[in-house]
Design an enzyme around this catalytic site. Sequence first.
Site, PDB file in Angstrom:
ATOM      1  N   SER A 127       0.832  -1.205   0.000  1.00 32.16           N
ATOM      2  CA  SER A 127       0.000   0.000   0.000  1.00 32.16           C
ATOM      3  C   SER A 127       0.864   1.252   0.000  1.00 32.16           C
ATOM      4  CB  SER A 127      -0.899   0.001   1.242  1.00 32.16           C
ATOM      5  OG  SER A 127      -1.488   1.265   1.455  1.00 32.16           O
ATOM      6  N   TYR A 152      -2.407  -0.212  10.020  1.00 33.69           N
ATOM      7  CA  TYR A 152      -2.579  -0.775   8.684  1.00 33.69           C
ATOM      8  C   TYR A 152      -1.291  -0.626   7.875  1.00 33.69           C
ATOM      9  CZ  TYR A 152      -4.032  -1.142   3.805  1.00 33.69           C
ATOM     10  OH  TYR A 152      -4.112  -1.481   2.478  1.00 33.69           O
TER      11      TYR A 152
END
Length: 335
Positions: A127, A152
Amino acid sequence: MKVLVTGAAGFIGMHVSQILLARGDQVVGLDNLNDYYDPQLKHDRLARLTPNPAFSFVKMDVADRDGITKLFAEQRFDRVVHLAAQAGVRYSIENPHAYIDSNIVGFTNILEGCRHNGVQHLAYASSSSVYGGNTLMPFSEHHSVDHPISLYAATKKANELMAHTYSHLFGLPTTGLRFFTVYGPWGRPDMALFLFTKAIIEGRPINVFNHGKMIRDFTYIDDIAEGVVRVLDRTATADADYDPNQADPARSSAPYRVFNIGNHAPIQLMSFIEAIEQAVGLEAVKNFMPMQDGDVPATHADVEELAAWTGFKPAMPVPEGIQRFVAWYRHYYRV
């Protein structure tokens, strides 16, 4: 090839599976169909894949160690696209254990399955959030990513480190893909485009964070899926020119790669909202709010490494991509 696609009922997973099936690959799709968002959307995505006889579906959580071990041993996959993960930056602040279970434990299970069953190449979702507190733009794979600002992001950085370890120790070719704000038809209901479109159509105000002073490298789903498949097809190899005395995060003496996949054309959040307003035909009522915890003010992908490796660069103009999403949204929800 026989390809395992984890998260096959997800936004990116469905589109990647469609490309693989269209070219004749056999696809085993895995998903736990959890209720992080409306499971019906996941079932409807699956319904676009299941008519193809080359597609089979397995309902399973990647954190199921015994189940994943058995699946790999029985199926003997040629390659793996690992997209299953607990998504969402802000949700990770409220529910950290969900991210450890899925993104750390689950990823370990996938790595072990690949290691012990002769998988030729593992391509997995990282990501843009790994860039964390970085402010030097555009974000490059050559930059350090040691300052995540959400759990995350930390789990995605951990995935890259874990993958490198397996590439180094066991010669498993791995490629990480740093996605930049993916949008388009069949997108996730917790993402900005979906939330904004729904609220504007329903006449409700939209929450505009950091008072609209945000920049994002929005990347259309078809570009993302094409990039994933191209990367999957080119197996990661060791870099013969890697110099451990001048360590570069984008290079390795192991068969390990990591790439940005972004549009390389970031736009202001307010311009993004204006494009949605034009596509919907209504003006948004805007509720300006401060920055959220775990968020960053700007993202911008340097995609030269991806282009050099695959010959591909994302290129969908954002206004056209938004038009396509709004058309899908109106059709899907009969608005």
